[in-house]
Design a protein around this motif. Structure first.
Motif, PDB file in Angstrom:
ATOM      1  N   SER A 111       0.477  34.402 -29.991  1.00  0.00           N
ATOM      2  CA  SER A 111      -0.403  34.401 -28.825  1.00  0.00           C
ATOM      3  C   SER A 111      -0.465  35.816 -28.266  1.00  0.00           C
ATOM      4  CB  SER A 111       0.136  33.471 -27.736  1.00  0.00           C
ATOM      5  OG  SER A 111       0.183  32.143 -28.190  1.00  0.00           O
ATOM      6  N   THR A 112      -1.608  36.175 -27.700  1.00  0.00           N
ATOM      7  CA  THR A 112      -1.755  37.491 -27.083  1.00  0.00           C
ATOM      8  C   THR A 112      -0.711  37.659 -25.989  1.00  0.00           C
ATOM      9  OG1 THR A 112      -4.120  37.480 -27.546  1.00  0.00           O
ATOM     10  CG2 THR A 112      -3.347  39.016 -25.878  1.00  0.00           C
ATOM     11  N   LEU A 113      -0.069  38.807 -25.970  1.00  0.00           N
ATOM     12  CA  LEU A 113       0.998  39.089 -25.018  1.00  0.00           C
ATOM     13  C   LEU A 113       0.394  39.461 -23.672  1.00  0.00           C
ATOM     14  CD1 LEU A 113       4.076  39.254 -24.749  1.00  0.00           C
ATOM     15  CD2 LEU A 113       3.914  41.649 -25.365  1.00  0.00           C
ATOM     16  N   THR A 114       0.334  38.483 -22.775  1.00  0.00           N
ATOM     17  CA  THR A 114      -0.191  38.681 -21.432  1.00  0.00           C
ATOM     18  C   THR A 114       0.958  39.085 -20.507  1.00  0.00           C
ATOM     19  OG1 THR A 114       0.188  36.376 -20.844  1.00  0.00           O
ATOM     20  CG2 THR A 114      -1.963  36.920 -21.809  1.00  0.00           C
ATOM     21  N   PRO A 115       0.658  39.603 -19.313  1.00  0.00           N
ATOM     22  CA  PRO A 115       1.729  39.916 -18.367  1.00  0.00           C
ATOM     23  C   PRO A 115       2.597  38.688 -18.050  1.00  0.00           C
ATOM     24  CG  PRO A 115      -0.290  40.964 -17.669  1.00  0.00           C
ATOM     25  CD  PRO A 115      -0.644  40.081 -18.831  1.00  0.00           C
ATOM     26  N   GLU A 116       1.991  37.513 -17.987  1.00  0.00           N
ATOM     27  CA  GLU A 116       2.755  36.293 -17.726  1.00  0.00           C
ATOM     28  C   GLU A 116       3.735  36.004 -18.872  1.00  0.00           C
ATOM     29  OE1 GLU A 116       2.047  31.553 -16.753  1.00  0.00           O
ATOM     30  OE2 GLU A 116       0.364  32.783 -17.393  1.00  0.00           O
ATOM     31  N   LEU A 117       3.274  36.142 -20.105  1.00  0.00           N
ATOM     32  CA  LEU A 117       4.159  35.913 -21.242  1.00  0.00           C
ATOM     33  C   LEU A 117       5.239  36.995 -21.338  1.00  0.00           C
ATOM     34  CD1 LEU A 117       1.702  34.651 -24.027  1.00  0.00           C
ATOM     35  CD2 LEU A 117       3.486  33.355 -22.848  1.00  0.00           C
ATOM     36  N   GLN A 118       4.928  38.211 -20.916  1.00  0.00           N
ATOM     37  CA  GLN A 118       5.945  39.267 -20.886  1.00  0.00           C
ATOM     38  C   GLN A 118       7.060  38.904 -19.915  1.00  0.00           C
ATOM     39  OE1 GLN A 118       3.516  42.759 -20.038  1.00  0.00           O
ATOM     40  NE2 GLN A 118       3.938  43.559 -22.086  1.00  0.00           N
ATOM     41  N   ASP A 119       6.691  38.372 -18.734  1.00  0.00           N
ATOM     42  CA  ASP A 119       7.687  37.951 -17.750  1.00  0.00           C
ATOM     43  C   ASP A 119       8.535  36.799 -18.288  1.00  0.00           C
ATOM     44  OD1 ASP A 119       6.886  39.849 -15.918  1.00  0.00           O
ATOM     45  OD2 ASP A 119       5.615  38.469 -14.772  1.00  0.00           O
ATOM     46  N   ILE A 120       7.887  35.850 -18.952  1.00  0.00           N
ATOM     47  CA  ILE A 120       8.609  34.720 -19.534  1.00  0.00           C
ATOM     48  C   ILE A 120       9.580  35.219 -20.601  1.00  0.00           C
ATOM     49  CG2 ILE A 120       8.346  32.665 -20.999  1.00  0.00           C
ATOM     50  CD1 ILE A 120       5.677  32.162 -19.446  1.00  0.00           C
ATOM     51  N   ASN A 121       9.125  36.112 -21.459  1.00  0.00           N
ATOM     52  CA  ASN A 121       9.986  36.660 -22.512  1.00  0.00           C
ATOM     53  C   ASN A 121      11.159  37.427 -21.919  1.00  0.00           C
ATOM     54  OD1 ASN A 121       8.442  35.537 -24.504  1.00  0.00           O
ATOM     55  ND2 ASN A 121       7.538  37.455 -25.199  1.00  0.00           N
ATOM     56  N   LYS A 122      10.915  38.174 -20.864  1.00  0.00           N
ATOM     57  CA  LYS A 122      11.995  38.935 -20.224  1.00  0.00           C
ATOM     58  C   LYS A 122      13.054  37.984 -19.656  1.00  0.00           C
ATOM     59  CE  LYS A 122      11.453  42.918 -18.285  1.00  0.00           C
ATOM     60  NZ  LYS A 122      11.052  44.040 -17.460  1.00  0.00           N
ATOM     61  N   THR A 123      12.609  36.904 -19.023  1.00  0.00           N
ATOM     62  CA  THR A 123      13.534  35.907 -18.484  1.00  0.00           C
ATOM     63  C   THR A 123      14.321  35.237 -19.606  1.00  0.00           C
ATOM     64  OG1 THR A 123      12.049  35.510 -16.623  1.00  0.00           O
ATOM     65  CG2 THR A 123      13.710  33.816 -17.074  1.00  0.00           C
ATOM     66  N   LEU A 124      13.634  34.840 -20.663  1.00  0.00           N
ATOM     67  CA  LEU A 124      14.309  34.229 -21.815  1.00  0.00           C
ATOM     68  C   LEU A 124      15.329  35.186 -22.431  1.00  0.00           C
ATOM     69  CD1 LEU A 124      11.355  32.435 -23.617  1.00  0.00           C
ATOM     70  CD2 LEU A 124      13.313  31.346 -22.512  1.00  0.00           C
ATOM     71  N   GLU A 125      14.975  36.451 -22.524  1.00  0.00           N
ATOM     72  CA  GLU A 125      15.885  37.442 -23.086  1.00  0.00           C
ATOM     73  C   GLU A 125      17.146  37.562 -22.237  1.00  0.00           C
ATOM     74  OE1 GLU A 125      15.698  42.046 -24.693  1.00  0.00           O
ATOM     75  OE2 GLU A 125      14.357  41.441 -23.073  1.00  0.00           O
ATOM     76  N   ASN A 126      16.982  37.597 -20.912  1.00  0.00           N
ATOM     77  CA  ASN A 126      18.137  37.686 -20.014  1.00  0.00           C
ATOM     78  C   ASN A 126      19.041  36.470 -20.157  1.00  0.00           C
ATOM     79  OD1 ASN A 126      17.352  40.163 -19.002  1.00  0.00           O
ATOM     80  ND2 ASN A 126      16.233  39.274 -17.285  1.00  0.00           N
ATOM     81  N   ILE A 127      18.461  35.275 -20.204  1.00  0.00           N
ATOM     82  CA  ILE A 127      19.252  34.051 -20.364  1.00  0.00           C
ATOM     83  C   ILE A 127      19.978  34.070 -21.706  1.00  0.00           C
ATOM     84  CG2 ILE A 127      19.089  31.543 -20.676  1.00  0.00           C
ATOM     85  CD1 ILE A 127      16.734  31.632 -18.654  1.00  0.00           C
TER      86      ILE A 127
END
Length: 72
Positions: free
Chosen positions: A44-60
Motif C-alpha cells: 500500500s502507498t506509504l501515507t503519513p497515517e501509515l508511517q505513524d502506524i508503522n512507527k508505533t508498531l516498531e516501538n512496540i
C-alpha cells in the motif's frame, strides 16, 4: 523520465526499513515511490497515517524484543 520507466516496466522496490518481522517499508529505486505492507501482506502507498502506524508498531516490537532478551 524515471516515472515513465516505472509506468512502462513497473516499480523496482527495495527494503528501506524493517518495521517488524512481517512489516517492511519499501522504496522504488527509480522514482522514489514509497510503499509498505498492509495487514493482508499487500503493498500500500506509504501515507503519513501509515508511517505513524508503522512507527508505533516498531516501538512496540522493539520493547517486546528487548524484554524477551532480558528475560532469557
Amino acid at each position: 523520465m524515471k516515472k515513465f520507466f516505472c509506468s512502462l516496466f513497473g516499480h523496482h522496490y527495495t527494503v528501506s526499513k524493517k518495521v517488524t518481522l512481517h512489516i517492511k517499508e519499501y522504496k522504488c529505486i527509480h522514482c522514489g515511490k514509497q510503499v509498505t505492507t498492509d495487514v493482508s501482506g499487500n503493498l500500500s502507498t506509504l501515507t503519513p497515517e501509515l508511517q505513524d502506524i508503522n512507527k508505533t508498531l516498531e516501538n512496540i516490537f522493539q520493547k517486546r524484543h528487548r524484554a524477551a532478551e532480558h528475560a532469557a
